[in-house]
Design an enzyme around this catalytic site. Structure first.
Site, PDB file in Angstrom:
ATOM      1  N   THR A  30       1.754  -3.862  -1.742  1.00  0.00           N
ATOM      2  CA  THR A  30       1.226  -2.630  -1.073  1.00  0.00           C
ATOM      3  C   THR A  30       2.065  -2.014  -0.532  1.00  0.00           C
ATOM      4  O   THR A  30       2.088  -0.600  -0.117  1.00  0.00           O
ATOM      5  CB  THR A  30      -0.216  -2.842  -0.187  1.00  0.00           C
ATOM      6  OG1 THR A  30       0.503  -3.651   0.983  1.00  0.00           O
ATOM      7  CG2 THR A  30      -1.156  -3.568  -0.862  1.00  0.00           C
ATOM      8  N   CYS A  34       2.059  -5.442   8.515  1.00  0.00           N
ATOM      9  CA  CYS A  34       0.941  -5.512   9.576  1.00  0.00           C
ATOM     10  C   CYS A  34       1.185  -6.532  10.927  1.00  0.00           C
ATOM     11  O   CYS A  34       2.242  -7.331  10.440  1.00  0.00           O
ATOM     12  CB  CYS A  34      -0.176  -6.255   8.835  1.00  0.00           C
ATOM     13  SG  CYS A  34      -1.197  -5.041   7.703  1.00  0.00           S
ATOM     14  N   CYS A  38      -4.248  -8.345  11.835  1.00  0.00           N
ATOM     15  CA  CYS A  38      -4.745  -7.316  11.287  1.00  0.00           C
ATOM     16  C   CYS A  38      -5.965  -7.523  10.539  1.00  0.00           C
ATOM     17  O   CYS A  38      -6.179  -8.666   9.956  1.00  0.00           O
ATOM     18  CB  CYS A  38      -3.910  -6.710  10.304  1.00  0.00           C
ATOM     19  SG  CYS A  38      -4.539  -5.304   9.563  1.00  0.00           S
ATOM     20  N   ARG A  41      -8.321  -7.156   4.586  1.00  0.00           N
ATOM     21  CA  ARG A  41      -8.546  -8.190   3.751  1.00  0.00           C
ATOM     22  C   ARG A  41      -7.102  -9.024   3.622  1.00  0.00           C
ATOM     23  O   ARG A  41      -6.010  -8.237   3.802  1.00  0.00           O
ATOM     24  CB  ARG A  41      -8.966  -7.796   2.505  1.00  0.00           C
ATOM     25  CG  ARG A  41      -9.692  -9.014   1.676  1.00  0.00           C
ATOM     26  CD  ARG A  41     -10.579  -8.300   0.816  1.00  0.00           C
ATOM     27  NE  ARG A  41      -9.671  -7.386  -0.096  1.00  0.00           N
ATOM     28  CZ  ARG A  41      -9.182  -7.722  -1.329  1.00  0.00           C
ATOM     29  NH1 ARG A  41      -9.255  -9.097  -1.423  1.00  0.00           N
ATOM     30  NH2 ARG A  41      -8.564  -7.145  -1.966  1.00  0.00           N
ATOM     31  N   ARG A  63       6.206   0.125   5.192  1.00  0.00           N
ATOM     32  CA  ARG A  63       6.000   1.081   6.053  1.00  0.00           C
ATOM     33  C   ARG A  63       4.760   0.574   6.988  1.00  0.00           C
ATOM     34  O   ARG A  63       3.933  -0.394   6.230  1.00  0.00           O
ATOM     35  CB  ARG A  63       5.640   2.418   5.741  1.00  0.00           C
ATOM     36  CG  ARG A  63       4.196   2.332   4.566  1.00  0.00           C
ATOM     37  CD  ARG A  63       4.285   3.873   3.889  1.00  0.00           C
ATOM     38  NE  ARG A  63       3.665   3.484   2.690  1.00  0.00           N
ATOM     39  CZ  ARG A  63       2.114   3.292   2.723  1.00  0.00           C
ATOM     40  NH1 ARG A  63       1.750   3.229   3.710  1.00  0.00           N
ATOM     41  NH2 ARG A  63       1.498   2.923   1.516  1.00  0.00           N
ATOM     42  N   CYS A  65       1.449  -0.632   8.693  1.00  0.00           N
ATOM     43  CA  CYS A  65      -0.330  -0.303   8.493  1.00  0.00           C
ATOM     44  C   CYS A  65      -0.821   0.667   9.512  1.00  0.00           C
ATOM     45  O   CYS A  65      -0.589   0.534  10.581  1.00  0.00           O
ATOM     46  CB  CYS A  65      -0.889  -1.730   8.401  1.00  0.00           C
ATOM     47  SG  CYS A  65      -2.756  -1.767   8.535  1.00  0.00           S
ATOM     48  N   CYS A  68      -3.787  -1.302  11.936  1.00  0.00           N
ATOM     49  CA  CYS A  68      -3.293  -2.316  12.980  1.00  0.00           C
ATOM     50  C   CYS A  68      -2.240  -1.669  13.847  1.00  0.00           C
ATOM     51  O   CYS A  68      -2.022  -2.356  14.798  1.00  0.00           O
ATOM     52  CB  CYS A  68      -3.346  -3.574  12.400  1.00  0.00           C
ATOM     53  SG  CYS A  68      -1.666  -3.976  11.552  1.00  0.00           S
TER      54      CYS A  68
END
Ligand SMILES: [Zn+2]
Length: 341
Positions: A30, A34, A38, A41, A63, A65, A68
């Site tokens: 993605t 995080c 976090c 999922r 980059r 999240c 969180c």
């Protein structure tokens, strides 16, 4: 970094807040990174790479999240500390004022505070007041003076605030349980001789290899009695809970400690059977990550073994650590809880 990938992944799987700020979880599929805790999922393990901090993750093209906010860990901690200082100074700041102090919007700050301490700022302020009343009560002042000194407008407000929290009324507690009837029994279990004692509000002592003398020492002014139909029913439930790991969550307890101790006991009750925590994890869950030693003291002050599962706290190096009733009982409890159910 000092944490290896296996430990890091385990921390991610249990969303362990104690590891926030120690590393970030990069998700290559993605392109985001995080905090270990976090709430999103969990990614597939194959897509995960761990980085020491956000800067390292950004270098790898990831980059932060938006959920969180992994780069805000230090800022969040500083904000919560500043808010706690303001509340402790006794000025009862509003949420808006706390927002202004910390530079966050009131709603965002409220979320951050709750995530860190487990309580809203208002609930934290209330718990602090109660703790101060109890400190004063253990001194020699009159009960009513102690209540006013702690910042309550009237004694009735204090009793309303305490309703359901502390089984014994403040006077009874101050006087070693005067006016309280405690029913008790010693029963044989597979873990040895177990003492169970209860007021009409709930279990106030569960221990091993103790008898009337030890109970008397703890509640010197209470009336001790044996038998009674209600107590027999409760005793049956307690025995079941001790013999069957992971049951007994509904059994009422009558325990009183400082606000921090009660927060620790609550955190202990939230450890799932089969799992363990370190003292620092309990301190963090109780809202004060630095109070590791106080968390150990709270663990030791636990009056209700097994039902408040202080045996699920082990040393951070993985060693089993001590237990008030001997490490044999602790090992046996952990062994039973670790068996697939
Ligand atoms: Zn995240």
């Amino acid at each position: 970094m000092a944490i290896d990938d296996k430990q890091a992944w385990a921390a991610v799987m249990r969303r362990d807040r104690a590891f926030d700020g120690q590393f970030v979880t990069g998700v290559l599929s993605t392109g985001i990174y995080c905090r270990p805790s976090c709430a999103a999922r969990h990614p597939a393990r194959a897509n995960v790479r761990f980085f020491a901090d956000g800067a390292q993750a950004r270098l790898a093209g990831l980059r932060a999240c938006r959920r969180c906010l992994p780069d805000d860990v230090a800022r969040d901690e500083a904000a919560v500390r500043a808010a706690i200082d303001a509340i402790r100074s006794g000025e009862s700041p509003t949420l808006e004022e706390l927002g202004a102090i910390t530079g966050y919007s009131p709603t965002h700050f409220s979320r951050v505070f709750k995530r860190t301490t487990g309580l809203s700022p208002a609930a934290y302020a209330r718990a602090l007041k109660e703790e101060r009343v109890r400190d004063a009560l253990s001194g020699s002042e009159r009960v009513t003076d102690a209540i006013y000194d702690a910042g309550y407008e009237a004694p009735s407000r204090f009793y309303a605030a305490m309703e359901g929290k502390m089984g014994m009324s403040p006077s009874a507690w101050k006087n070693g349980g005067r006016g309280v009837t405690i029913r008790w029994a010693v029963v044989e279990t597979t873990l040895g001789e177990m003492l169970v004692a209860a007021t009409d509000k709930g279990v106030c002592r569960l221990s091993f290899n103790e008898g009337e003398a030890e109970l008397r020492a703890r509640f010197p002014e209470a009336e001790l009695a044996q038998g009674g139909a209600d107590f027999s029913a409760l005793l049956g439930q307690v025995i079941d809970a001790v013999e069957t790991p992971g049951t007994g969550q509904d059994i009422p307890l009558d325990v009183a400690g400082t606000a921090f101790q009660e927060a620790c006991w609550k955190a202990l009750r939230q450890i799932p059977p089969g799992e363990t925590r370190s003292y620092s994890e309990i301190a963090a869950a109780a809202g004060n990550p630095r109070a590791v030693r106080a968390a150990g003291t709270a663990n030791g002050a636990n009056n209700v073994a097994v039902l408040i599962p202080c045996h699920r706290v082990i040393r951070s190096d993985g060693a089993i650590g001590g237990y008030a009733y001997g490490t044999q009982i602790k090992e046996e409890l952990l062994r039973r809880e670790g068996e697939p159910g």
